[in-house]
Design a protein around this motif. Structure first.
Motif, PDB file in Angstrom:
ATOM      1  N   LYS A 172       7.241 -11.426 -12.500  1.00 12.72           N
ATOM      2  CA  LYS A 172       8.167 -10.833 -13.444  1.00 12.72           C
ATOM      3  C   LYS A 172       8.926 -11.961 -14.078  1.00 12.72           C
ATOM      4  N   ASN A 173       9.453 -12.888 -13.276  1.00 14.52           N
ATOM      5  CA  ASN A 173      10.202 -13.864 -13.888  1.00 14.52           C
ATOM      6  C   ASN A 173      10.073 -15.309 -13.270  1.00 14.52           C
ATOM      7  N   GLY A 174       8.809 -15.711 -12.719  1.00 17.21           N
ATOM      8  CA  GLY A 174       8.386 -16.877 -12.124  1.00 17.21           C
ATOM      9  C   GLY A 174       8.519 -16.795 -10.700  1.00 17.21           C
ATOM     10  N   GLU A 175       8.736 -15.710 -10.171  1.00 16.30           N
ATOM     11  CA  GLU A 175       9.071 -15.749  -8.591  1.00 16.30           C
ATOM     12  C   GLU A 175       7.818 -15.674  -7.936  1.00 16.30           C
ATOM     13  N   LEU A 176       6.621 -15.467  -8.515  1.00 11.60           N
ATOM     14  CA  LEU A 176       5.402 -15.524  -8.015  1.00 11.60           C
ATOM     15  C   LEU A 176       4.420 -16.830  -8.459  1.00 11.60           C
ATOM     16  N   ILE A 177       4.846 -16.974  -9.914  1.00 17.05           N
ATOM     17  CA  ILE A 177       4.027 -18.173 -10.224  1.00 17.05           C
ATOM     18  C   ILE A 177       4.755 -19.619  -9.752  1.00 17.05           C
ATOM     19  N   GLY A 178       6.121 -19.660  -9.420  1.00 16.65           N
ATOM     20  CA  GLY A 178       6.631 -20.869  -9.194  1.00 16.65           C
ATOM     21  C   GLY A 178       6.209 -21.377  -7.842  1.00 16.65           C
ATOM     22  N   PRO A 179       6.026 -20.873  -6.826  1.00 24.30           N
ATOM     23  CA  PRO A 179       5.464 -21.370  -5.589  1.00 24.30           C
ATOM     24  C   PRO A 179       3.915 -21.812  -5.716  1.00 24.30           C
ATOM     25  N   VAL A 180       3.307 -21.192  -6.640  1.00 20.21           N
ATOM     26  CA  VAL A 180       1.879 -21.963  -6.705  1.00 20.21           C
ATOM     27  C   VAL A 180       2.084 -23.000  -7.568  1.00 20.21           C
ATOM     28  N   VAL A 181       2.786 -23.242  -8.722  1.00 15.65           N
ATOM     29  CA  VAL A 181       3.230 -24.411  -9.477  1.00 15.65           C
ATOM     30  C   VAL A 181       3.643 -25.421  -8.778  1.00 15.65           C
ATOM     31  N   GLN A 182       4.701 -25.248  -7.908  1.00 15.25           N
ATOM     32  CA  GLN A 182       5.274 -26.370  -7.275  1.00 15.25           C
ATOM     33  C   GLN A 182       4.826 -26.676  -5.867  1.00 15.25           C
ATOM     34  N   ALA A 183       3.751 -25.982  -5.389  1.00 18.66           N
ATOM     35  CA  ALA A 183       3.295 -26.523  -4.108  1.00 18.66           C
ATOM     36  C   ALA A 183       1.653 -26.729  -4.417  1.00 18.66           C
TER      37      ALA A 183
ATOM     38  N   ARG B 180      -5.677 -12.708 -16.867  1.00 16.69           N
ATOM     39  CA  ARG B 180      -5.735 -11.413 -15.990  1.00 16.69           C
ATOM     40  C   ARG B 180      -5.600 -11.966 -14.453  1.00 16.69           C
ATOM     41  N   SER B 181      -4.926 -13.122 -14.193  1.00  9.87           N
ATOM     42  CA  SER B 181      -4.732 -13.643 -12.962  1.00  9.87           C
ATOM     43  C   SER B 181      -3.720 -12.554 -12.466  1.00  9.87           C
ATOM     44  N   ALA B 182      -3.932 -12.101 -11.097  1.00 10.21           N
ATOM     45  CA  ALA B 182      -3.217 -10.968 -10.577  1.00 10.21           C
ATOM     46  C   ALA B 182      -1.740 -11.582 -10.426  1.00 10.21           C
ATOM     47  N   ILE B 183      -1.546 -12.793  -9.960  1.00  6.63           N
ATOM     48  CA  ILE B 183      -0.435 -13.473  -9.612  1.00  6.63           C
ATOM     49  C   ILE B 183       0.466 -13.453 -10.889  1.00  6.63           C
ATOM     50  N   VAL B 184       0.035 -13.723 -12.128  1.00  3.49           N
ATOM     51  CA  VAL B 184       0.669 -13.781 -13.401  1.00  3.49           C
ATOM     52  C   VAL B 184       1.158 -12.292 -13.739  1.00  3.49           C
ATOM     53  N   LEU B 185      -0.152 -11.476 -13.504  1.00  6.96           N
ATOM     54  CA  LEU B 185       0.257  -9.864 -13.834  1.00  6.96           C
ATOM     55  C   LEU B 185       1.197  -9.252 -13.164  1.00  6.96           C
ATOM     56  N   ASP B 186       1.644  -9.646 -11.918  1.00  7.56           N
ATOM     57  CA  ASP B 186       2.511  -9.153 -10.969  1.00  7.56           C
ATOM     58  C   ASP B 186       3.805  -9.857 -11.120  1.00  7.56           C
TER      59      ASP B 186
ATOM     60  N   THR C 298       0.799  -1.239  -0.098  1.00  7.94           N
ATOM     61  CA  THR C 298       0.081  -0.018   0.037  1.00  7.94           C
ATOM     62  C   THR C 298       0.811   1.247  -0.114  1.00  7.94           C
ATOM     63  N   SER C 299       2.188   1.236   0.165  1.00  7.95           N
ATOM     64  CA  SER C 299       2.976   2.492   0.420  1.00  7.95           C
ATOM     65  C   SER C 299       3.398   2.466  -1.128  1.00  7.95           C
ATOM     66  N   PRO C 300       4.157   3.735  -1.293  1.00 11.50           N
ATOM     67  CA  PRO C 300       4.791   4.246  -2.682  1.00 11.50           C
ATOM     68  C   PRO C 300       5.636   3.391  -3.128  1.00 11.50           C
ATOM     69  N   THR C 301       6.192   2.266  -2.267  1.00  9.46           N
ATOM     70  CA  THR C 301       7.172   1.709  -2.778  1.00  9.46           C
ATOM     71  C   THR C 301       6.533   0.378  -3.456  1.00  9.46           C
ATOM     72  N   ALA C 302       5.550   0.306  -3.436  1.00  9.97           N
ATOM     73  CA  ALA C 302       4.653  -0.932  -4.105  1.00  9.97           C
ATOM     74  C   ALA C 302       4.906  -0.892  -5.717  1.00  9.97           C
ATOM     75  N   SER C 303       4.920  -2.006  -6.212  1.00 11.72           N
ATOM     76  CA  SER C 303       5.348  -2.061  -7.667  1.00 11.72           C
ATOM     77  C   SER C 303       4.190  -1.345  -8.525  1.00 11.72           C
ATOM     78  N   SER C 304       4.724  -0.632  -9.739  1.00 15.40           N
ATOM     79  CA  SER C 304       3.869   0.090 -10.651  1.00 15.40           C
ATOM     80  C   SER C 304       2.511  -0.691 -10.888  1.00 15.40           C
ATOM     81  N   GLY C 305       2.776  -1.932 -11.073  1.00 15.43           N
ATOM     82  CA  GLY C 305       1.713  -2.623 -11.765  1.00 15.43           C
ATOM     83  C   GLY C 305       0.393  -2.856 -10.437  1.00 15.43           C
ATOM     84  N   GLN C 306       0.980  -2.954  -9.216  1.00 10.28           N
ATOM     85  CA  GLN C 306      -0.011  -3.117  -8.109  1.00 10.28           C
ATOM     86  C   GLN C 306      -0.557  -1.715  -7.969  1.00 10.28           C
ATOM     87  N   ALA C 307       0.290  -0.734  -7.781  1.00 11.31           N
ATOM     88  CA  ALA C 307      -0.088   0.672  -7.400  1.00 11.31           C
ATOM     89  C   ALA C 307      -1.238   1.181  -8.350  1.00 11.31           C
ATOM     90  N   ARG C 308      -0.957   0.966  -9.746  1.00 14.85           N
ATOM     91  CA  ARG C 308      -1.971   1.267 -10.650  1.00 14.85           C
ATOM     92  C   ARG C 308      -3.300   0.477 -10.518  1.00 14.85           C
TER      93      ARG C 308
END
Length: 292
Positions: free
Chosen positions: A99-110, A91-97, A30-40
């Motif tokens: 960058k290189n599999g860091e969010l997709i990976g845990p879901v796929v592997q777990a 339009r999955s939030a995980i896929v959209l946010d 929620t802070s200004p340091t959030a990623s641009s995609g999430q903040a928008r």
């Protein structure tokens, strides 16, 4: 009182949704340091607010496509838009946010056992390839293979004229019923549909139904010799239904001695349609758009 209650409930729901839309995602930045995609997205700018990605390496995309086809396509669809049991990933939030599999990976592997998604023991490199493939789809629209072409007029008018003379001129004339056709039907897509399947464009910019495109007419002769004529609405082995000239609907049971003669003005079109090649269809359309 029930009507008033429903209106009040609808107002409460609408208000709740409006308030929820203004709240940040649970656990999200929620802070200004959030990623641009999430903040928008929090700001409500819509799908187009997600930052565009650089095109991925074609070789990596192809590797990711193979991984996706083997492990994911059955549930999420070949084009990531959802399949037999999995939701759309476009339009999955995980896929959209991601960058290189860091969010997709845990879901796929777990996996997500609560949602019926099993674990997939993919390596980090495979996850990265998969992510690159998923990111190759355009978010704010369809992928290239599904984009509507700028124009369907891709044939050659001279070739179309030759096909027209061979297959169509026995019934139609460019100086008669088709004179000014492209002026009456300005949209090439509608024009093409109208000559391939006459009558199918009525009410969609195709103008009034021409005489040649009127519904089939049936003449019903009863065993007594009495006849009825009207537009055919239904016919099968047991019943025939027509609409007579005065707008009345009549139906008759087909028994021994009942005769039904159907006059279909479009029978020639229906018989001719399977004989056209794709190239001939494009050529004829290119010719017809010149009839102004």
């Amino acid at each position: 009182m029930r009507y008033i209650h429903l209106i009040t409930l609808g107002t409460v729901i609408a208000w709740s949704l409006a308030v929820s839309a203004q709240q940040p995602p649970v656990g999200g930045p929620t802070s200004p340091t959030a990623s641009s995609g999430q903040a928008r997205r929090i700001g409500g700018a819509g799908i187009g607010a997600y930052p565009a990605r650089e095109p991925g390496d074609p070789a990596v995309i192809e590797r990711g496509r193979n991984i996706y086809s083997t492990n994911c396509a059955f549930c999420h669809g070949a084009d990531t838009r959802g399949g037999s049991s999995g939701p759309s990933l476009l339009r999955s939030a995980i896929v959209l946010d991601d960058k290189n599999g860091e969010l997709i990976g845990p879901v796929v592997q777990a996996g997500r056992p609560d949602r019926g998604m099993p674990q997939f023991p993919l390596s980090s490199d495979q996850i990265a390839d998969l992510a690159t493939f998923l990111h190759s789809f355009t978010v704010a629209g369809y992928d290239t293979s599904r984009q509507r072409p700028a124009t369907i007029v891709v044939g050659t008018a001279t070739a179309g004229e030759a096909v027209f003379k061979t297959k169509c001129s026995s019934c139609h004339s460019t100086t008669g019923d088709l004179q000014g056709l492209a002026t009456r039907i300005a949209d090439p897509r509608t024009l093409q549909q109208s000559w391939l399947m006459p009558g199918s464009t009525v009410g969609r910019g195709g103008g009034p139904m021409p005489a040649r495109s009127r519904p089939p007419v049936a003449i019903v002769t009863l065993p007594s010799g009495q006849t009825f004529e009207g537009e055919l609405e239904r016919v099968d082995d047991f019943f025939v239904a027509i609409r007579t000239a005065d707008g009345a609907r009549r139906s008759f049971r087909i028994t021994d001695g009942t005769k039904v003669d159907v006059k279909d003005p479009l029978v020639a079109h229906r018989e001719l349609l399977p004989t056209f090649t794709d190239a001939e269809i494009h050529h004829v359309t290119a010719f017809l758009v010149t009839l102004k």
